[in-house]
Design a protein around this motif. Sequence first.
Motif, short mmCIF file in Angstrom:
data_model
loop_
_atom_site.label_atom_id
_atom_site.label_comp_id
_atom_site.label_asym_id
_atom_site.label_seq_id
_atom_site.Cartn_x
_atom_site.Cartn_y
_atom_site.Cartn_z
N PRO A 184 65.00 -38.88 -20.52
CA PRO A 184 65.97 -38.81 -19.43
C PRO A 184 66.71 -37.37 -19.52
N PRO A 185 67.58 -37.05 -18.53
CA PRO A 185 68.13 -35.81 -18.42
C PRO A 185 68.80 -35.53 -19.68
N LYS A 186 68.94 -34.02 -20.22
CA LYS A 186 69.52 -33.81 -21.27
C LYS A 186 68.93 -34.22 -22.63
N VAL A 187 67.88 -34.87 -22.74
CA VAL A 187 67.42 -35.37 -23.97
C VAL A 187 65.95 -34.38 -24.01
N SER A 188 65.88 -33.58 -25.16
CA SER A 188 64.92 -32.40 -25.33
C SER A 188 63.91 -32.88 -26.43
N PRO A 189 62.55 -32.60 -26.39
CA PRO A 189 61.69 -32.68 -27.51
C PRO A 189 61.94 -31.47 -28.35
N ILE A 190 62.17 -31.81 -29.62
CA ILE A 190 62.46 -30.67 -30.64
C ILE A 190 61.26 -30.40 -31.33
N THR A 191 60.86 -31.39 -31.96
CA THR A 191 59.70 -31.33 -33.11
C THR A 191 58.68 -32.30 -32.54
N VAL A 192 57.35 -32.13 -33.06
CA VAL A 192 56.30 -33.20 -32.98
C VAL A 192 55.71 -33.31 -34.41
N ILE A 193 55.73 -34.72 -34.88
CA ILE A 193 54.91 -34.78 -36.50
C ILE A 193 53.85 -35.59 -36.05
N ALA A 194 52.72 -34.95 -36.65
CA ALA A 194 51.28 -35.66 -36.59
C ALA A 194 51.32 -36.44 -38.11
N LEU A 195 50.97 -37.67 -38.25
CA LEU A 195 51.03 -38.43 -39.33
C LEU A 195 49.63 -39.11 -39.44
N GLY A 196 49.17 -39.18 -40.70
CA GLY A 196 48.00 -40.16 -40.93
C GLY A 196 47.55 -40.00 -42.52
N HIS A 197 46.88 -40.85 -42.81
CA HIS A 197 46.20 -40.85 -44.37
C HIS A 197 45.42 -39.72 -44.55
N PRO A 198 45.75 -39.02 -45.42
CA PRO A 198 45.15 -37.66 -45.50
C PRO A 198 43.45 -37.70 -45.65
N ALA A 199 42.52 -36.93 -45.21
CA ALA A 199 41.22 -36.86 -45.50
C ALA A 199 40.95 -36.48 -46.65
N PRO A 200 39.89 -36.66 -47.29
CA PRO A 200 39.30 -36.10 -48.54
C PRO A 200 39.29 -34.52 -48.42
N SER A 201 38.97 -34.13 -47.34
CA SER A 201 38.84 -32.49 -47.33
C SER A 201 40.22 -31.94 -47.02
N ALA A 202 41.29 -32.64 -46.68
CA ALA A 202 42.73 -32.18 -46.52
C ALA A 202 43.56 -32.09 -47.71
N THR A 203 43.11 -32.82 -48.84
CA THR A 203 43.72 -32.65 -50.03
C THR A 203 43.80 -31.44 -50.73
N SER A 204 44.81 -31.04 -51.18
CA SER A 204 44.85 -29.82 -52.10
C SER A 204 45.66 -29.87 -53.37
N PRO A 205 45.41 -28.92 -54.39
CA PRO A 205 46.28 -29.14 -55.56
C PRO A 205 47.61 -28.97 -55.42
N GLU A 206 48.31 -29.04 -56.41
CA GLU A 206 49.79 -29.05 -56.38
C GLU A 206 49.98 -27.48 -56.12
N LYS A 207 50.85 -27.17 -55.22
CA LYS A 207 51.09 -25.77 -54.99
C LYS A 207 52.03 -25.34 -55.87
N ALA A 208 52.07 -24.08 -56.33
CA ALA A 208 53.00 -23.29 -57.13
C ALA A 208 54.48 -23.42 -56.67
N ALA A 209 55.42 -23.69 -57.44
CA ALA A 209 56.82 -23.53 -57.13
C ALA A 209 57.15 -22.38 -56.54
N PRO A 210 57.69 -22.24 -55.41
CA PRO A 210 57.99 -21.08 -54.47
C PRO A 210 59.30 -19.99 -55.13
#
Length: 279
Positions: free
Chosen positions: A242-268
């Motif tokens: 509707p008027p004056k409603v704007s998309p700000i972000t889009v979030i993609a969601l799913g169960h991570p594929a095996p290739s998408a997993t990564s080790p715990e990242k270091a605390a920044p």
Amino acid sequence: MQTFPAEILKDTAGRLTYLPLPFSAREIFHQPKGTIYVQGTINGIPYRSRLLSRGSGCYIMLIDKVLQKSLGFCGLPLPVSVTMSLDAQAQPSGAPAVPGPSLSPCAMDTITAVKTRTSVRHYTDAPITPDVLNTLLYAGMCAPSAKNKRPWHFLLLEDRNLLTELSAANPNARMLAEAACGIVVCGDHNIEGTNVFLCEACAAATQNILLCAHSLALGAVWCGVLPHSPWQKLLTQTLNLPPKVSPITVIALGHPAPSATSPEKAAPWDPAKLHRATW
């Protein structure tokens, strides 16, 4: 739902374009106090707004420039046909609370979720259950916002063709094509009024959803929507916002594929970013 004829007028100073209501809004909508948010149509064109009191029970609704243009308003009194009802999604503070959804438990503590969350762009074909989706959306609604206005709306995208179409239109959002679903976080200018606070509130809601997704063993990534970009226009048109409603972000969601997993990242932790009292 109220249906009534009215006129769109411009005040004598030429600063306000408004629609006077032919009834007492507080009595009709049973709102004894607080801001009255409304939605409906004017000559079939949808709107969402709030009412302003002129005293003695009289109320008006301001007509913004986008709606003026859609209605063909040229400054002269314009007879229109109006439908109007309370906007339940923008109910004022203090309105009766709606019972919350059934939520999925999150076993991960807050600092672990914050420290280990990463952007995940590849997913399996497994669906996300309704309880988990409700938990994510509820997390977004728990975000802070200026004066607790909560100026957000969440559009859940599960249609594969729609996800593929939106993915193809933006190379930075290609992961949507394989995501189980997407969530579009939208900002409502009728509720917030200030662009800066609108983006801040939606960003906070987005971060809540990302952290909640990670704590539920889901993968997610945040796709920003640039103002006035072709992708923003496509989202607005395709999703029939509707008027004056704007998309700000889009979030993609799913169960991570095996290739998408990564080790715990270091605390920044970066002492160079920390300043006490003065720079």
